[in-house]
Write a protein that holds these residues in place. Structure first.
Motif, PDB file in Angstrom:
ATOM      1  N   UNK A   5     -32.113  54.100  59.709  1.00 16.83           N
ATOM      2  CA  UNK A   5     -30.721  54.357  60.087  1.00 16.83           C
ATOM      3  C   UNK A   5     -30.483  53.868  61.504  1.00 16.83           C
ATOM      4  N   UNK A   6     -29.439  53.081  61.683  1.00 14.13           N
ATOM      5  CA  UNK A   6     -29.081  52.561  63.005  1.00 14.13           C
ATOM      6  C   UNK A   6     -28.516  53.690  63.857  1.00 14.13           C
ATOM      7  N   UNK A   7     -29.095  53.855  65.054  1.00 17.50           N
ATOM      8  CA  UNK A   7     -28.603  54.878  65.980  1.00 17.50           C
ATOM      9  C   UNK A   7     -27.789  54.247  67.101  1.00 17.50           C
ATOM     10  N   UNK A   8     -28.348  53.218  67.741  1.00 16.42           N
ATOM     11  CA  UNK A   8     -27.659  52.523  68.820  1.00 16.42           C
ATOM     12  C   UNK A   8     -27.916  51.025  68.713  1.00 16.42           C
ATOM     13  N   UNK A   9     -26.946  50.239  69.207  1.00 12.33           N
ATOM     14  CA  UNK A   9     -27.078  48.778  69.203  1.00 12.33           C
ATOM     15  C   UNK A   9     -26.583  48.228  70.529  1.00 12.33           C
ATOM     16  N   UNK A  10     -27.402  47.378  71.143  1.00 12.63           N
ATOM     17  CA  UNK A  10     -26.987  46.648  72.346  1.00 12.63           C
ATOM     18  C   UNK A  10     -27.084  45.166  72.032  1.00 12.63           C
ATOM     19  N   UNK A  11     -26.015  44.440  72.277  1.00 10.89           N
ATOM     20  CA  UNK A  11     -26.002  43.001  71.989  1.00 10.89           C
ATOM     21  C   UNK A  11     -26.756  42.247  73.073  1.00 10.89           C
TER      22      UNK A  11
ATOM     23  N   UNK B 106     -30.711  44.563  70.546  1.00  6.09           N
ATOM     24  CA  UNK B 106     -31.692  45.631  70.756  1.00  6.09           C
ATOM     25  C   UNK B 106     -31.179  46.835  69.977  1.00  6.09           C
ATOM     26  N   UNK B 107     -32.019  47.394  69.126  1.00  5.70           N
ATOM     27  CA  UNK B 107     -31.566  48.491  68.269  1.00  5.70           C
ATOM     28  C   UNK B 107     -32.461  49.708  68.419  1.00  5.70           C
ATOM     29  N   UNK B 108     -31.840  50.841  68.247  1.00  2.00           N
ATOM     30  CA  UNK B 108     -32.568  52.102  68.167  1.00  2.00           C
ATOM     31  C   UNK B 108     -32.373  52.602  66.737  1.00  2.00           C
ATOM     32  N   UNK B 109     -33.475  52.897  66.075  1.00  3.22           N
ATOM     33  CA  UNK B 109     -33.432  53.222  64.653  1.00  3.22           C
ATOM     34  C   UNK B 109     -34.202  54.499  64.350  1.00  3.22           C
ATOM     35  N   UNK B 110     -33.685  55.247  63.377  1.00  2.00           N
ATOM     36  CA  UNK B 110     -34.426  56.374  62.829  1.00  2.00           C
ATOM     37  C   UNK B 110     -35.151  55.874  61.577  1.00  2.00           C
ATOM     38  N   UNK B 111     -36.451  56.075  61.532  1.00  2.88           N
ATOM     39  CA  UNK B 111     -37.229  55.594  60.402  1.00  2.88           C
ATOM     40  C   UNK B 111     -37.019  56.482  59.185  1.00  2.88           C
ATOM     41  N   UNK B 112     -36.726  55.846  58.052  1.00  2.00           N
ATOM     42  CA  UNK B 112     -36.566  56.567  56.799  1.00  2.00           C
ATOM     43  C   UNK B 112     -37.618  56.156  55.794  1.00  2.00           C
ATOM     44  N   UNK B 113     -37.596  56.765  54.636  1.00  2.00           N
ATOM     45  CA  UNK B 113     -38.597  56.446  53.615  1.00  2.00           C
ATOM     46  C   UNK B 113     -38.409  55.029  53.092  1.00  2.00           C
TER      47      UNK B 113
END
Length: 239
Positions: free
Chosen positions: A69-75, A58-65
């Protein structure tokens, strides 16, 4: 920047700069995503081990052009069990490679995510000489290029099916034959895989037919993606 969350399976990664990596994920809702994991190559990075190929996260991402960018990762699920078996590890990497070539960047394809997740779980749980081949055939079917396996692609005959032509897209009778030879047992296996009897096919023991099916599946997948699969060089079904 817009922040979003999703589940995904790590397809591959590659170096960026001195300490970062670009992670390629097959996500559930956002398709194939490329994202920068900053500082992941530093020895103190906490998320590096969670972003290995085949890991379900499960990932939290900042959307770029272009790159997110990966913000947080839960396995969610590790691929460690596959790393202890060379054959299974290579089959898993082959599944990742095929999906990587087929999936479109940022094009939502939940069915691809579900297929890959299901195949990797099956690979962890059971042994089958046609596990990878079955995944390839089902993946091709999902892409709308399922082969004709019950009738000759040339004349529609149902008897004396003796060949398979990748370019024509299916089995052929003796009169129409232009493709490679295929045994009745391999045709039966292919019909099981594509005809709703996948579990029956996966339960079959290793045989010349399973080798045929695997060879044909690789050729059909490479024909569809129009390139050689790098992982195939490492994985060769026994016969």
């Amino acid at each position: 920047m817009t922040l979003y969350c999703d589940k995904g399976i790590v397809l591959r990664s590659y170096k960026l700069g001195e300490s970062d990596r670009i992670i390629v994920l097959m996500t559930e809702q956002h398709g194939k995503v490329r994202a920068v994991a900053k500082g992941i190559r530093k020895t103190k990075s906490k998320i590096g081990a969670r972003l290995e190929p085949m890991s379900h996260v499960e990932v939290q991402l900042y959307k770029g052009r272009e790159l997110d960018t990966v913000s947080q990762v839960v396995l969610v699920d590790s691929s460690a069990r596959l790393h202890n078996n060379l054959d299974k590890l290579t089959q898993g990497m082959s599944m990742l490679e095929a999906v990587d070539h087929i999936a479109e960047d940022r094009e939502p394809s939940p069915h691809l995510y579900r297929m890959l997740q299901g195949a990797l779980n099956a690979l962890m749980e059971q042994e089958s000489p046609v596990m990878l081949a079955s995944f390839y055939w089902k993946l091709l079917a999902a892409e709308g290029v399922s082969p004709q396996v019950h009738l000759c692609v040339g004349c529609g005959a149902t008897n004396d099916l003796v060949a398979f032509d990748i370019f024509q897209g299916g089995v052929q009778c003796r009169s129409c034959r232009t493709g490679v030879s295929i045994s009745p047992s391999a045709i039966d296996l292919l019909q099981q895989v594509l005809g709703g009897q996948l579990n029956v096919a996966l339960a079959q023991p290793e045989s010349p037919a399973s080798f045929e099916l695997s060879q044909l599946a690789t050729q059909a997948m490479e024909h569809h993606i129009e390139r050689r699969l790098r992982s195939v060089a490492m994985f060769s079904p026994r016969h």
